[in-house]
Scaffold this motif. Structure first.
Motif, PDB file in Angstrom:
ATOM      1  N   SER A   1       0.831  -1.206   0.000  1.00 39.73           N
ATOM      2  CA  SER A   1       0.000   0.000   0.000  1.00 39.73           C
ATOM      3  C   SER A   1       0.864   1.255   0.000  1.00 39.73           C
ATOM      4  CB  SER A   1      -0.949  -0.005   1.181  1.00 39.73           C
ATOM      5  OG  SER A   1      -0.227  -0.176   2.359  1.00 39.73           O
ATOM      6  N   PHE A   2       2.184   1.113   0.045  1.00 42.10           N
ATOM      7  CA  PHE A   2       3.051   2.273  -0.159  1.00 42.10           C
ATOM      8  C   PHE A   2       3.318   2.389  -1.653  1.00 42.10           C
ATOM      9  CE2 PHE A   2       5.439   3.182   4.035  1.00 42.10           C
ATOM     10  CZ  PHE A   2       4.253   3.111   4.728  1.00 42.10           C
ATOM     11  N   PRO A   3       3.207   3.599  -2.196  1.00 41.63           N
ATOM     12  CA  PRO A   3       3.549   3.758  -3.611  1.00 41.63           C
ATOM     13  C   PRO A   3       4.983   3.290  -3.856  1.00 41.63           C
ATOM     14  CG  PRO A   3       2.587   5.765  -2.737  1.00 41.63           C
ATOM     15  CD  PRO A   3       2.776   4.858  -1.579  1.00 41.63           C
ATOM     16  N   GLU A   4       5.216   2.727  -5.031  1.00 38.81           N
ATOM     17  CA  GLU A   4       6.524   2.146  -5.326  1.00 38.81           C
ATOM     18  C   GLU A   4       7.672   3.119  -5.118  1.00 38.81           C
ATOM     19  OE1 GLU A   4       6.376   0.632  -9.329  1.00 38.81           O
ATOM     20  OE2 GLU A   4       4.399  -0.137  -8.858  1.00 38.81           O
ATOM     21  N   PHE A   5       7.490   4.348  -5.639  1.00 38.65           N
ATOM     22  CA  PHE A   5       8.614   5.272  -5.557  1.00 38.65           C
ATOM     23  C   PHE A   5       8.928   5.603  -4.105  1.00 38.65           C
ATOM     24  CE2 PHE A   5       4.824   7.899  -5.960  1.00 38.65           C
ATOM     25  CZ  PHE A   5       4.996   8.828  -4.956  1.00 38.65           C
ATOM     26  N   PHE A   6       7.872   5.597  -3.283  1.00 39.14           N
ATOM     27  CA  PHE A   6       8.074   5.946  -1.889  1.00 39.14           C
ATOM     28  C   PHE A   6       8.793   4.819  -1.145  1.00 39.14           C
ATOM     29  CE2 PHE A   6       6.478   6.781   2.472  1.00 39.14           C
ATOM     30  CZ  PHE A   6       7.126   7.977   2.615  1.00 39.14           C
TER      31      PHE A   6
ATOM     32  N   TYR B   1      12.305   5.226  -2.008  1.00 41.82           N
ATOM     33  CA  TYR B   1      12.964   6.294  -1.244  1.00 41.82           C
ATOM     34  C   TYR B   1      13.309   5.812   0.156  1.00 41.82           C
ATOM     35  CZ  TYR B   1      11.533   9.796  -4.727  1.00 41.82           C
ATOM     36  OH  TYR B   1      11.360  10.529  -5.872  1.00 41.82           O
ATOM     37  N   ILE B   2      12.373   5.083   0.772  1.00 37.42           N
ATOM     38  CA  ILE B   2      12.628   4.612   2.135  1.00 37.42           C
ATOM     39  C   ILE B   2      13.820   3.656   2.140  1.00 37.42           C
ATOM     40  CG2 ILE B   2      11.686   3.268   4.046  1.00 37.42           C
ATOM     41  CD1 ILE B   2       8.953   4.334   3.350  1.00 37.42           C
TER      42      ILE B   2
ATOM     43  N   ILE C   1      16.230   3.554   0.013  1.00 41.72           N
ATOM     44  CA  ILE C   1      17.457   4.322  -0.243  1.00 41.72           C
ATOM     45  C   ILE C   1      17.907   5.001   1.042  1.00 41.72           C
ATOM     46  CG2 ILE C   1      18.348   6.372  -1.391  1.00 41.72           C
ATOM     47  CD1 ILE C   1      16.749   5.626  -3.839  1.00 41.72           C
ATOM     48  N   PHE C   2      16.928   5.574   1.754  1.00 42.62           N
ATOM     49  CA  PHE C   2      17.265   6.258   3.002  1.00 42.62           C
ATOM     50  C   PHE C   2      17.897   5.278   3.990  1.00 42.62           C
ATOM     51  CE2 PHE C   2      15.801   7.474   7.317  1.00 42.62           C
ATOM     52  CZ  PHE C   2      16.592   8.604   7.466  1.00 42.62           C
TER      53      PHE C   2
ATOM     54  N   VAL D   1       8.277   3.372 -12.857  1.00 39.94           N
ATOM     55  CA  VAL D   1       8.532   4.270 -11.730  1.00 39.94           C
ATOM     56  C   VAL D   1       9.814   3.868 -10.994  1.00 39.94           C
ATOM     57  CG1 VAL D   1       7.652   4.984  -9.494  1.00 39.94           C
ATOM     58  CG2 VAL D   1       6.133   4.917 -11.449  1.00 39.94           C
TER      59      VAL D   1
ATOM     60  N   VAL E   1      13.360   6.055 -10.416  1.00 43.19           N
ATOM     61  CA  VAL E   1      13.952   6.368  -9.119  1.00 43.19           C
ATOM     62  C   VAL E   1      15.386   5.850  -9.032  1.00 43.19           C
ATOM     63  CG1 VAL E   1      13.810   5.954  -6.652  1.00 43.19           C
ATOM     64  CG2 VAL E   1      11.749   6.462  -7.943  1.00 43.19           C
TER      65      VAL E   1
END
Lengths: 306, 561, 317
Positions: free
Chosen positions: C144-149, C152-153, C155-156, C258, C262
């Motif tokens: 349920s998290f968008p792929e790009f997000f 990002y997580i 990567i972080f 997507v 990223v």
């Protein structure tokens, strides 16, 4: 680490809440529903509670939100404080208010989209299964071809052609989703149309509409409901991905998918702001699917202790 | 003595300009500087090749004065440039569909990549002055026949000498009926290009004192010719780096050209140019040391990046500005009171703070910037004033107003956000701005100059007349507000030939006033070029405000400290 | 056995028909987009003459049906033509990117498929236990998290600390080990995206069978629950599981634009989006055909495999 602590605390709070919610439902509902409510698993109670909460927030958003949806009430990215409980976004709009209005817009749009997709997809699917022959072949091959085109890129094409108002957004995503629904509905209905009772109704001379409505649909509902749960949640993600590619909901309308996109860069610096709308989507997804699981479980006929 | 002489020293020119300033002003080339609008292309378009000789009269130029704003912590080593290193650039541009044809280079990626492998006839240096590149010097007796002396001893990467014929083939690629170059129309006045020993002689149909500026255009790469034609799919050039590999929309790898004729330039051993379209991906690549330079930093994150202390921020102010043009022919924008109401209903400082992250300046609806010579700094500013906006609305006979504003981030980075902010402040003045976000794809075809109220941007011009002639004169191709003002157009022509400095200044001030208070373009802010570099990247004292990435030439001008 | 062969041939024929319809739909949609290659290539500097000259040079002045016919006859002879934007042969442009796309899809699938099967079986085995609930909620949150997000997580968490690169620069002459290392984060992102779907289907398909009399029988015989699930339920639940795996594999090949953006991964998705925005129809068509073929072939494979695992399906029409 903070996230883990938060998750544990969240689960710890939601278990007794769900338990209380289930107890309250069992007490308050009329007898025939009370049994089902009383025996449902805690996860399902949690799901129902969350969905209820979302619906409540969506309905009463203007009363609940401390600030208007689109008003700029502060400077960019203010920290959390007593005025702005969840800080402000990149334009200085109150984050909490936008989350609350986001519930209304996002859930509304997702519901409209999914409902439309299911209406069109399942009716066509059942109709094709019922009639068979050339109609079935033609429709199915066409749907196959559409499904063979990657959905995100297809939506992108359609939205670029037809514009990006909320209405076209709903129609385009619904159209793409409907192909998936069609397939499921058709395959489920194929199992049903060969049943004796459908044959009997056919021999009685009932019309197509009657057959779909009274004979097939009720018997094909369970898998469709399960699919509905997932599709419903995927609409948020589609909108979010579309806004990643530069389309999506019209600003300044608050919607969670676009809010994740707008604030996503912040996660690069460890800021939790974008986690809020993403978390709102995740919570709803989990909740809806908990309910769906419960329903599927009941439909499977397993009589184990829960 | 020839009338127009410009050499690498640029010195003789100064006296000439003093003699005949009107020639210079009257002959300004109409650069089509907004040639390259497309999806990710927003902040890189400033095109100020129209720096005139008048600027040179000023010695230390205004552009120079407005050069670099460095954070207090930024103390790069200004020692002699050092050789060596692998310089990796991550740009928010570049498509997998990018071609090789110089006539169709249209985004920052293509531009930086071209500057790394090619030379042109003429270069614009960091101070905005013209210096010779493949043209050693140039002059003209009458402004109509231009003679470019070609530098000898320069070779292409393939080993072939750069000859007069190569230069002619390179120029002719953009010229002629079947040419498909984006700058074809610049060559419309060119009647003949021919060789004369080591010289290339260009004949125009009318005198044009600014013709050399055109030769600094980035499309005009000098490439090897055969039978009078260049191969538009070749990467062979005579520039600082030799292409090792190139995948469109992904990466280009280049190695230093050991035979490069400029000994004091091109310090890196190797250059890699990467297309990183996602802004978070660019930030991460810089922060994790995978690249050394990135462009287009999300303004909202500049502060956080600075706080991390892992990168230097370069913020280069220029004349670039973001605009909201209104179609002055269409109701309600045909009434200046409505336009004024909208101009007072925008909070400019808030825009600069929020949309630019402070990396820019408030503009008073003035396309002429602080870097311009006749900039009207004392013009009465327009504060956000809802009461005043209401007043003008009433003057227009309205109690309230509702208009559509069509935007897309293709117009400029943050255009949609800027529209949302504008709508909010305007609402306080009783103006309902209905924000319509358009797809980035096709924005310049279907929205800009098609819908009555849109967002757009300008790279700005170094010369007042150039700016006004391109964007504000009646009937100009990019007069995107379709605005006509009799007095303004009269002054525009007059000012070109006015010799008296004070009178000219007065005229340009009046024109700026007219545009600001009667024009049909809202100009809330001037934007800086913002880049971030790794801590060990050193730049010259002066970074060019003429185009982004140090005039595309960071690969040639920068080094590792 | 020849029944299966017949089925394969029949489905292949239908697949070709599908590809034809796809090419028509894509061509039509791209034609409907505002602007054409000539105007997008020239962008804002377009003047009527240069656009006309470029259009003539590119052959865009021909009517649409003529261009479609020329394209179709070319493809039928195995010639995808030349990209009008870059003037490079399309087959060359696609070769490396197709390789990259398939590599990433296989990498992600190699992690995701076993993982989701194991999780699914365990969740079915210990249904309604804490493990079941946590695995379910975790998988659902991940999708349920968008792929790009999600990217990002990751990567972080994993790139900024220096464990993995945030950007995947791969070149053909890299060793397999290096390739696997630099593409780990995109593969992990995609794994998280597809695992939930496959795991939930595995679990549901098995649980669906648990009320069947023959399972009851096995239980009464005193077989261990694990054995019942693996030996008795799973083989009969394979058909829907194989189908959902096929759908997800198709998604890994066709739907990851997507993630490509990223992680700056040079795959087909990015090329398709770029080509759409440049209106480079021949490239769009070629990629659409590749995607559609992948979809058709994977579905076909899934059907054949499920038929083989469950001979009863062969009798069905």
């Amino acid at each position: 680490m903070g996230v883990v602590v938060f998750l544990i605390a969240f689960v710890a709070v939601s278990i007794p809440l769900s338990w209380a919610f289930r107890a309250a439902l069992a007490r308050l509902l009329p007898r025939d529903m009370a049994y089902a409510a009383g025996t449902m698993p805690l996860t399902a109670a949690f799901g129902l509670m969350v969905v209820g909460l979302y619906v409540f927030v969506a309905l009463f958003a203007p009363l609940l939100a401390p600030f208007p949806e689109r008003a700029v009430v502060g400077s960019q990215f203010q920290p959390w404080d007593s005025t702005h409980w969840l800080g402000t976004d990149r334009l200085g709009r109150d984050m909490l208010s936008r989350l609350i209005y986001g519930a209304r817009n996002t859930v509304g749009i997702a519901f409209a989209t999914t409902a439309l997709a299911f209406l069109v997809g399942s009716l066509l699917g059942i109709w094709a299964a019922l009639r068979g022959g050339w109609l079935d072949q033609g429709l199915s091959r066409f749907v196959d071809a559409l499904m063979a085109i990657p959905s995100l890129i297809f939506s992108l094409l359609l939205l670029t052609i037809f514009g990006t108002s909320v209405l076209t957004l709903i129609l385009v995503i619904a159209a793409v989703d409907a192909t998936r629904v069609y397939r499921i509905a058709r395959s489920v209905a194929q199992g049903v149309v060969v049943m004796d009772y459908v044959e009997a109704a056919r021999l009685r001379g009932e019309g197509t509409w009657y057959l779909i409505r009274r004979e097939i649909l009720p018997n094909a509902l369970a898998p469709l409901v399960a699919e509905f749960g997932l599709r419903f949640c995927f609409v948020f993600l589609t909108i979010s991905s579309l806004s990643f590619l530069g389309l999506g909901i019209q600003p300044p309308t608050a919607d969670w998918g676009s809010m994740v996109r707008d604030n996503a860069t912040l996660i690069t610096f460890g800021d939790v702001t974008p986690l809020l709308p993403a978390g709102a989507i995740a919570l709803l997804t989990v909740a809806v699917n908990f309910i769906v699981d419960w329903q599927l479980y009941r439909a499977s006929g397993l009589k184990e202790r829960i | 003595m020839p009338l127009f002489v410009v050499s690498t020293s640029c010195y003789e020119m100064l006296t000439l300009c003093a003699e005949k300033p009107w020639r210079v002003v009257a002959g300004i080339v109409r650069h089509r500087t907004r040639r390259n609008r497309e999806k990710h292309n927003t902040t890189n378009k400033a095109h100020q090749t129209g720096v005139t000789r008048r600027r040179l009269l000023q010695g230390a130029t205004a552009l120079g004065a407005a050069g670099l704003i460095l954070p207090a912590s930024y103390r790069p080593a200004r020692a002699e440039p050092q050789k060596g290193g692998n310089f990796r650039i991550g740009l928010g541009h570049g498509n997998s569909t990018d071609g090789y044809d110089p006539g169709l280079w249209d985004n920052l990626y293509a531009q930086v990549f071209a500057a790394a492998r090619h030379n042109q006839l003429i270069e614009v240096d960091s101070d905005g002055q013209l210096i010779g590149e493949i043209a050693e010097s140039w002059d003209s007796d009458d402004g109509q026949t231009w003679v470019f002396r070609i530098r000898q001893g320069v070779t292409f990467h393939s080993g072939k000498d750069v000859t007069v014929d190569d230069v002619i083939a390179s120029l002719n690629h953009h010229r002629g009926d079947d040419a498909t170059s984006a700058i074809k129309q610049f060559f419309d006045p060119v009647t003949d290009i021919r060789a004369d020993g080591d010289n290339v002689v260009v004949t125009l149909d009318a005198p044009n004192g600014d013709f050399p500026y055109l030769m600094s255009d980035y499309h005009l790469a000098i490439m090897p010719g055969a039978d009078g034609k260049i191969d538009p799919t070749s990467t062979d050039g005579c520039g600082p780096y030799i292409v090792e590999s190139y995948e469109p929309g992904v990466q280009a790898t280049l190695n230093r050209n050991p035979d490069y004729w400029k000994s004091h330039r091109a310090h890196f051993d190797r250059v890699e140019i990467l297309a990183i379209l996602d802004s978070a991906a660019r930030l991460n690549a810089l922060m994790t040391g995978q690249v050394d330079l990135i462009d287009q930093i999300d303004p909202a994150t500049i502060g956080m990046l600075e706080a991390r202390n892992v990168a230097n921020i370069l913020s280069i102010p220029g004349n670039a500005h973001y605009v909201f043009p209104m179609d002055s022919r269409a109701a309600p924008f045909d009434d200046n009171n409505v336009r004024l109401a909208l101009k007072y209903a925008i909070d400019r400082q808030q825009m600069v703070d929020t949309i630019l992250g402070g990396h820019g300046a408030v503009s008073n609806d003035n396309p002429i910037g602080p870097a311009n010579r006749y900039f009207y700094a004392d013009m009465e500013p327009k504060e956000f004033d809802p009461d005043r906006a209401r007043y003008y609305l009433r003057q227009a006979g309205m109690e309230s107003l509702s208009v559509d504003l069509n935007v897309a981030d293709a117009a400029f980075a943050g255009a949609v956000d800027a529209g949302a902010l504008f709508a909010e402040t305007a609402a306080q003045a009783g103006i309902n701005i209905n924000l319509v976000r358009e797809p980035n794809d096709g924005y310049w075809d279907n929205v800009w100059m098609q819908k009555p109220f849109v967002a757009s941007y300008w790279g700005g011009r170094a010369v007042e007349d150039h700016m006004f002639t391109t964007g504000y004169a009646a009937g100009a191709a990019w007069n995107d507000s379709f605005w006509e003002h009799e007095r303004f157009n009269e002054l525009l022509v007059k000012a070109r030939s006015e010799v008296n400095e004070d009178l000219r200044r007065e005229m340009y001030h009046e024109m700026q006033r007219i545009v600001s208070f009667e024009g049909s373009v809202i100009i809330p802010m001037n934007n800086n070029y913002v880049m971030a570099t790794a801590l060990n990247v050193a730049t010259p004292e002066q970074v060019s405000a003429n185009w982004n990435i140090d005039g595309f030439r960071a690969t040639e001008r920068w080094w590792f400290a | 056995m020849h029944l299966v062969l017949m089925m394969i041939l029949q489905r292949l024929a239908l697949g070709v028909l599908t590809l034809f319809v796809v090419s028509l739909v894509i061509f039509g949609a791209t034609e409907l987009l505002p602007g054409d290659l000539a105007s997008t290539l020239l962008g804002q500097s377009a003047t009527p003459e240069t656009v006309a000259a470029l259009r003539a040079q590119l052959g865009l002045d021909q009517p649409a049906p003529v261009r479609y016919w020329a394209w179709l006859t070319g493809v039928l002879q195995g010639d995808f033509g030349v990209s009008l934007a870059t003037r490079r042969p399309i087959a060359d442009m696609l070769a490396t990117r197709l390789g990259n796309t398939v590599f990433l899809a296989l990498y992600a699938a190699a992690i995701a498929v076993p993982l989701s099967l194991i999780l699914g079986v365990l969740a079915a085995l210990w249904r309604n236990s804490l493990f079941d609930r946590v695995a379910n909620a975790g998988a659902l949150s991940a999708i349920s998290f968008p792929e790009f997000f999600l990217a990002y997580i990751l990567i972080f968490l994993l790139a900024q600390s220096g464990y993995f690169p945030s950007m995947t620069r791969i070149s053909p002459n890299m060793s397999l080990g290096d390739k696997l290392y630099v593409t780990f984060l995109p593969a992990l992102t995609l794994t998280l995206v597809v695992t939930a779907h496959m795991m939930r289907m595995t679990r549901a398909a098995i649980i669906n069978l648990m009320a069947q009399p023959y399972i009851e029988m096995a239980r009464l015989k005193g077989l261990s629950p694990l054995r019942i699930v693996l030996r008795h339920a799973l083989p009969n639940a394979l058909a829907p599981i194989i189908n959902v795996i096929a759908i997800n594999l198709a998604y890994l090949i066709t739907g990851v634009v997507v993630v490509e953006v990223v992680f700056v991964y040079p795959g087909l998705g990015q090329l398709m989006v770029d080509s759409v925005s440049k209106r480079d129809i021949a490239v769009v068509q070629a990629i659409a055909l590749i995607f559609a073929s992948a979809y058709v072939l994977l579905n076909l494979t899934a059907d054949v495999l499920s038929t083989l695992t469950n001979p009863r399906l062969m009798r069905r029409k």
